[in-house]
Design an enzyme around this catalytic site. Structure first.
Site, PDB file in Angstrom:
ATOM      1  N   ARG A 146      55.473 -21.683  17.286  1.00 41.43           N
ATOM      2  CA  ARG A 146      55.815 -22.250  15.346  1.00 41.43           C
ATOM      3  C   ARG A 146      56.222 -21.263  14.906  1.00 41.43           C
ATOM      4  O   ARG A 146      57.312 -20.934  14.117  1.00 41.43           O
ATOM      5  CB  ARG A 146      54.174 -23.179  15.440  1.00 41.43           C
ATOM      6  CG  ARG A 146      54.219 -25.121  15.604  1.00 41.43           C
ATOM      7  CD  ARG A 146      54.792 -24.512  16.908  1.00 41.43           C
ATOM      8  NE  ARG A 146      54.167 -26.136  18.000  1.00 41.43           N
ATOM      9  CZ  ARG A 146      52.892 -26.317  18.142  1.00 41.43           C
ATOM     10  NH1 ARG A 146      51.694 -25.741  17.871  1.00 41.43           N
ATOM     11  NH2 ARG A 146      52.993 -27.537  18.625  1.00 41.43           N
ATOM     12  N   ASP A 175      56.573 -23.295  22.835  1.00 40.18           N
ATOM     13  CA  ASP A 175      56.798 -24.574  22.350  1.00 40.18           C
ATOM     14  C   ASP A 175      58.448 -25.261  22.145  1.00 40.18           C
ATOM     15  O   ASP A 175      59.211 -24.306  22.666  1.00 40.18           O
ATOM     16  CB  ASP A 175      55.607 -24.510  21.127  1.00 40.18           C
ATOM     17  CG  ASP A 175      55.276 -25.661  21.533  1.00 40.18           C
ATOM     18  OD1 ASP A 175      55.443 -27.052  20.728  1.00 40.18           O
ATOM     19  OD2 ASP A 175      53.461 -25.935  21.250  1.00 40.18           O
ATOM     20  N   HIS A 246      55.865 -29.459  24.905  1.00 39.94           N
ATOM     21  CA  HIS A 246      56.167 -29.129  24.237  1.00 39.94           C
ATOM     22  C   HIS A 246      57.150 -27.981  24.908  1.00 39.94           C
ATOM     23  O   HIS A 246      57.541 -26.729  24.745  1.00 39.94           O
ATOM     24  CB  HIS A 246      54.808 -28.357  24.599  1.00 39.94           C
ATOM     25  CG  HIS A 246      53.880 -29.176  23.676  1.00 39.94           C
ATOM     26  ND1 HIS A 246      53.892 -28.785  21.942  1.00 39.94           N
ATOM     27  CD2 HIS A 246      52.936 -29.800  23.753  1.00 39.94           C
ATOM     28  CE1 HIS A 246      52.908 -29.555  21.401  1.00 39.94           C
ATOM     29  NE2 HIS A 246      51.886 -30.446  22.529  1.00 39.94           N
ATOM     30  N   ASP A 308      49.723 -29.898  27.779  1.00 41.89           N
ATOM     31  CA  ASP A 308      49.010 -31.286  26.674  1.00 41.89           C
ATOM     32  C   ASP A 308      49.603 -31.281  26.306  1.00 41.89           C
ATOM     33  O   ASP A 308      51.152 -31.219  25.583  1.00 41.89           O
ATOM     34  CB  ASP A 308      48.495 -30.588  25.366  1.00 41.89           C
ATOM     35  CG  ASP A 308      49.020 -29.255  24.185  1.00 41.89           C
ATOM     36  OD1 ASP A 308      50.466 -28.424  25.467  1.00 41.89           O
ATOM     37  OD2 ASP A 308      49.370 -28.758  23.420  1.00 41.89           O
ATOM     38  N   GLU A 309      48.895 -33.138  25.570  1.00 44.49           N
ATOM     39  CA  GLU A 309      50.685 -33.805  24.582  1.00 44.49           C
ATOM     40  C   GLU A 309      52.184 -33.715  24.878  1.00 44.49           C
ATOM     41  O   GLU A 309      52.581 -33.663  25.529  1.00 44.49           O
ATOM     42  CB  GLU A 309      50.334 -33.002  22.941  1.00 44.49           C
ATOM     43  CG  GLU A 309      48.847 -32.944  22.699  1.00 44.49           C
ATOM     44  CD  GLU A 309      49.487 -32.198  21.064  1.00 44.49           C
ATOM     45  OE1 GLU A 309      49.009 -32.616  20.313  1.00 44.49           O
ATOM     46  OE2 GLU A 309      50.476 -31.256  21.160  1.00 44.49           O
ATOM     47  N   TRP A 375      39.730 -29.040  24.566  1.00 43.94           N
ATOM     48  CA  TRP A 375      40.497 -28.840  22.751  1.00 43.94           C
ATOM     49  C   TRP A 375      40.144 -30.818  22.023  1.00 43.94           C
ATOM     50  O   TRP A 375      40.028 -30.820  21.103  1.00 43.94           O
ATOM     51  CB  TRP A 375      42.057 -28.324  22.338  1.00 43.94           C
ATOM     52  CG  TRP A 375      42.331 -30.004  23.422  1.00 43.94           C
ATOM     53  CD1 TRP A 375      42.946 -29.315  24.188  1.00 43.94           C
ATOM     54  CD2 TRP A 375      43.473 -30.169  21.549  1.00 43.94           C
ATOM     55  NE1 TRP A 375      44.460 -30.659  24.428  1.00 43.94           N
ATOM     56  CE2 TRP A 375      44.821 -31.202  22.877  1.00 43.94           C
ATOM     57  CE3 TRP A 375      43.154 -30.838  21.444  1.00 43.94           C
ATOM     58  CZ2 TRP A 375      45.362 -32.430  22.825  1.00 43.94           C
ATOM     59  CZ3 TRP A 375      44.424 -31.594  20.070  1.00 43.94           C
ATOM     60  CH2 TRP A 375      45.604 -31.880  20.964  1.00 43.94           C
ATOM     61  N   TYR A 400      39.562 -24.549  15.065  1.00 48.83           N
ATOM     62  CA  TYR A 400      40.685 -24.988  14.948  1.00 48.83           C
ATOM     63  C   TYR A 400      41.048 -24.784  13.762  1.00 48.83           C
ATOM     64  O   TYR A 400      40.448 -24.847  12.626  1.00 48.83           O
ATOM     65  CB  TYR A 400      41.159 -26.388  15.398  1.00 48.83           C
ATOM     66  CG  TYR A 400      42.078 -26.627  16.450  1.00 48.83           C
ATOM     67  CD1 TYR A 400      41.477 -25.854  17.313  1.00 48.83           C
ATOM     68  CD2 TYR A 400      43.131 -27.748  16.706  1.00 48.83           C
ATOM     69  CE1 TYR A 400      42.197 -26.774  18.814  1.00 48.83           C
ATOM     70  CE2 TYR A 400      43.730 -28.047  17.735  1.00 48.83           C
ATOM     71  CZ  TYR A 400      42.724 -27.486  18.810  1.00 48.83           C
ATOM     72  OH  TYR A 400      43.687 -27.975  20.142  1.00 48.83           O
ATOM     73  N   ASP A 402      43.473 -23.600  11.933  1.00 49.94           N
ATOM     74  CA  ASP A 402      44.899 -23.725  10.916  1.00 49.94           C
ATOM     75  C   ASP A 402      43.685 -25.123  10.094  1.00 49.94           C
ATOM     76  O   ASP A 402      44.538 -24.994   9.277  1.00 49.94           O
ATOM     77  CB  ASP A 402      45.769 -24.426  12.154  1.00 49.94           C
ATOM     78  CG  ASP A 402      46.079 -25.369  12.980  1.00 49.94           C
ATOM     79  OD1 ASP A 402      44.544 -25.376  13.873  1.00 49.94           O
ATOM     80  OD2 ASP A 402      46.275 -26.426  13.246  1.00 49.94           O
ATOM     81  N   TRP A 450      46.596 -23.098  15.235  1.00 45.99           N
ATOM     82  CA  TRP A 450      47.937 -22.700  15.691  1.00 45.99           C
ATOM     83  C   TRP A 450      48.582 -22.974  14.447  1.00 45.99           C
ATOM     84  O   TRP A 450      47.969 -23.019  13.050  1.00 45.99           O
ATOM     85  CB  TRP A 450      47.698 -24.800  15.384  1.00 45.99           C
ATOM     86  CG  TRP A 450      47.079 -25.091  16.735  1.00 45.99           C
ATOM     87  CD1 TRP A 450      46.013 -25.185  16.950  1.00 45.99           C
ATOM     88  CD2 TRP A 450      47.704 -25.039  18.820  1.00 45.99           C
ATOM     89  NE1 TRP A 450      45.908 -25.258  18.397  1.00 45.99           N
ATOM     90  CE2 TRP A 450      46.713 -25.225  19.227  1.00 45.99           C
ATOM     91  CE3 TRP A 450      48.819 -24.301  18.841  1.00 45.99           C
ATOM     92  CZ2 TRP A 450      47.163 -25.342  20.446  1.00 45.99           C
ATOM     93  CZ3 TRP A 450      49.179 -24.503  20.157  1.00 45.99           C
ATOM     94  CH2 TRP A 450      48.212 -24.925  21.483  1.00 45.99           C
ATOM     95  N   GLU A 452      52.184 -24.252  12.475  1.00 47.87           N
ATOM     96  CA  GLU A 452      52.589 -24.964  12.022  1.00 47.87           C
ATOM     97  C   GLU A 452      53.202 -24.519  10.499  1.00 47.87           C
ATOM     98  O   GLU A 452      53.935 -24.160  10.204  1.00 47.87           O
ATOM     99  CB  GLU A 452      52.676 -26.240  11.915  1.00 47.87           C
ATOM    100  CG  GLU A 452      52.961 -26.768  13.587  1.00 47.87           C
ATOM    101  CD  GLU A 452      51.828 -26.735  14.358  1.00 47.87           C
ATOM    102  OE1 GLU A 452      50.827 -25.696  14.068  1.00 47.87           O
ATOM    103  OE2 GLU A 452      51.288 -27.949  15.599  1.00 47.87           O
TER     104      GLU A 452
HETATM  105  C1  ACM Z   1      46.577 -28.903  22.132  1.00 47.68           C
HETATM  106  O1  ACM Z   1      45.586 -28.092  20.385  1.00 47.68           O
HETATM  107  N1  ACM Z   1      48.236 -29.752  21.832  1.00 47.68           N
HETATM  108  C2  ACM Z   1      46.010 -28.124  22.315  1.00 47.68           C
END
Ligand code: ACM
Length: 536
Positions: A146, A175, A246, A308-309, A375, A400, A402, A450, A452
């Protein structure tokens, strides 16, 4: 255990003797051959801070002795400061951790990279320390996708991790917003995929962009240097190549990889992205080739495939994805997610590597021998343990970094759940499972950073420290000795000064300094609700 020591993470056993041992320019360092790496590191670090040569001599003649003690575990050590410094270590890692403890005992100035005053004599308290880690996997994930972190800052981050006896750096290298690893066979991954036009400023929901290009990538030699630097400090670097979501930066570079219609650019906003990889032989072949280069750079026993996601929208609209799901005998396209990751995991297996995945993959079937990073709370990890897999705990609502460090508007940029220093200090990786016999192995835990909203190394340091100092203690130290007030005393008494000596711009305990604030940049504050754990 004496409350007098100022060490972070706290050792398992500590006793103070009387008086001091004085080190000086004539001090020598000697090690058994198996421990020569720790000797070299210690001589360099101490030599830099003192200006001394610290000549190597046979261990029995040395003022600082590193001796192999095979009865101890590989990461365990005993450190005795009497008329000499005597380190007994079960292996190279234990000797390295003893060297870190020694530097901490010498005071913050020992962590500087050059002497700040002529160091003629350096007193060291007489102590005896016996120490070992609680968990074998003591991890930090750093998202360099990011926001790119220049190589020198990554090396410095590793040095600070090593001071805390952390031993795994999970590098999130790819990503939607950037591809950061040079791949010789596919140069457009970095020519195109390593930069974006602009970035969301604050939460993407605000719809504000900064209008400024961002980018950067590591050459393969940069990464080999990072890996070797980390290895000297007993840190394993796990690279993450995130699939099949991602992946918009890769698709921007090579549109044939995408499941959607038409070309895309490297994504400029944050959030969960519907752009995913097509489940095709083209994509699989591409990523097998990428992984061939990745395993050549990273000797880690695990390679992360992310996972993920992954929104299903594009696959639901894709005739190719529907046909593939049918051909595989899957009920619907949702099964393609873990099937795709599983195919690449087989490829990693052919290289002798295990796959690390985010816990979503468990919803559809885990690759053999997978390491699951839990996570979305604890449940994915506990399920995987029940099925006999290796697990690392990194629940979003606990670890986390962030996420905002206090309530209120001063936290820059206030996103996620309030995750205070005290809350991370009280983290436990497996609460509430009682005496259930879990066949899998809990290897340890990991803090995730993370980026961002962390657009520079200064911002990463603000988010990471001192919370990562607290987390390192949770991962290393005896939980029965955990005492937050006592930890705070050590933090204020010595450890924040160590961070300062290392140049770490941590968050002051009383709140962000004026230049650390980001007034006017919109965040996205959430309250923790176990039913609503959706990161975005
Ligand atoms: C994540 O936080 N998407 C692993």
């Amino acid at each position: 255990m004496s409350a007098l020591h100022q060490l972070v993470p706290a050792p398992w056993s500590f006793s103070a003797g009387t008086g001091e041992l004085v080190l000086d320019a004539g001090t020598t360092v000697g090690a058994d051959p198996e421990l020569s790496g720790a000797r070299r590191w210690l001589s360099r670090a101490l030599g830099a801070a003192t200006g001394w040569d610290l000549a190597p001599v046979p261990p029995q003649e040395a003022g600082i002795r590193l001796l192999l003690a095979p009865a101890l575990d590989a990461e365990a050590y005993r450190l005795e400061v009497g008329d000499a410094v005597v380190i007994s270590a079960g292996g190279a890692a234990g000797a390295f951790y003893a060297a870190q403890t020694l530097l901490q005992l010498m005071g913050p100035a020992a962590l500087r990279q050059a002497p700040v005053a002529p160091a003629e004599a350096w007193p060291l308290p007489r102590v005896r320390v016996e120490d070992k880690p609680r968990f074998g996997y003591r991890g930090t994930m750093l998202d360099v996708a990011r926001h790119f972190m220049p190589k020198d800052n990554v090396l410095r981050f590793i040095e600070v991790m090593a001071m805390h006896k952390l031993n795994v750096l999970h590098l999130h290298l790819t990503d939607d917003q950037g591809w950061r690893v040079q791949i010789n066979r596919y140069p457009k991954l970095t020519e195109t995929g390593a930069w974006r036009r602009e970035s969301s400023l604050g939460s993407w929901r605000a719809g504000v962009f900064d209008g400024r290009p961002h980018g950067g990538f590591y050459t393969q030699d940069d990464l080999r240097e990072i890996v070797a630097f980390a290895a000297e400090r007993h840190i394993t670097v796990i690279p993450e190549i995130d699939v099949p979501g991602h992946s918009q930066a890769a698709i921007a570079a090579y549109p044939e990889l995408g499941a959607g219609d038409g070309p895309v650019e490297v994504w400029t906003r944050w959030g969960i992205n519907e752009t995913v990889l097509e489940v095709s032989e083209t994509s699989l072949e591409f990523y097998r080739n990428v992984l061939d280069e990745v395993v050549d750079i990273f000797p880690s026993p695990w390679i992360s495939l992310g996972g993920d996601e992954v929104p299903l929208t594009q696959w639901q609209a894709s005739a190719q994805a529907q046909a593939k799901a049918a051909a595989l005998g899957l009920d619907d396209v949702s099964g393609l997610h873990s099937w795709f990751v599983g195919q690449l995991a087989l490829h990693l297996q052919s290289h002798g590597r295990a796959t690390s995945v985010w816990d979503e993959i468990g919803d559809g079937g885990l690759p053999d021998g997978a390491l699951v990073a839990s996570w979305r709370g604890y449940e994915g990890g506990i399920d995987a343990l029940r099925k006999g897999y290796d697990v690392v705990m990194c629940p979003e609502h606990k670890l986390y970094l962030d996420h905002r460090q206090a309530d209120g508007d001063d936290e820059p940029v206030p996103v996620g759940f309030v995750t205070t220093l005290q809350a991370v200090y009280e983290f436990e990786p497996l609460p509430g499972v009682g005496n259930e016999d879990l066949p899998g192995r809990l290897l340890g835990a990991q803090a995730n950073i993370w980026t961002e909203h962390l657009d520079s190394p200064r911002r990463v340091q603000f988010a990471a420290f001192p919370r990562l100092s607290a987390i390192a203690e949770v991962f290393w130290s005896n939980p029965e000795n955990r005492d937050y007030d006592e930890f705070l005393n050590r933090l204020s008494g010595a450890h924040l000064a160590r961070l300062e000596a290392m140049g770490v711009e941590y968050r002051p305990l009383e709140g962000p300094a004026p230049w650390q604030k980001r007034p006017g940049v919109e965040g996205w504050k959430r309250d923790y609700d176990a039913e609503q754990l959706v990161r975005n």
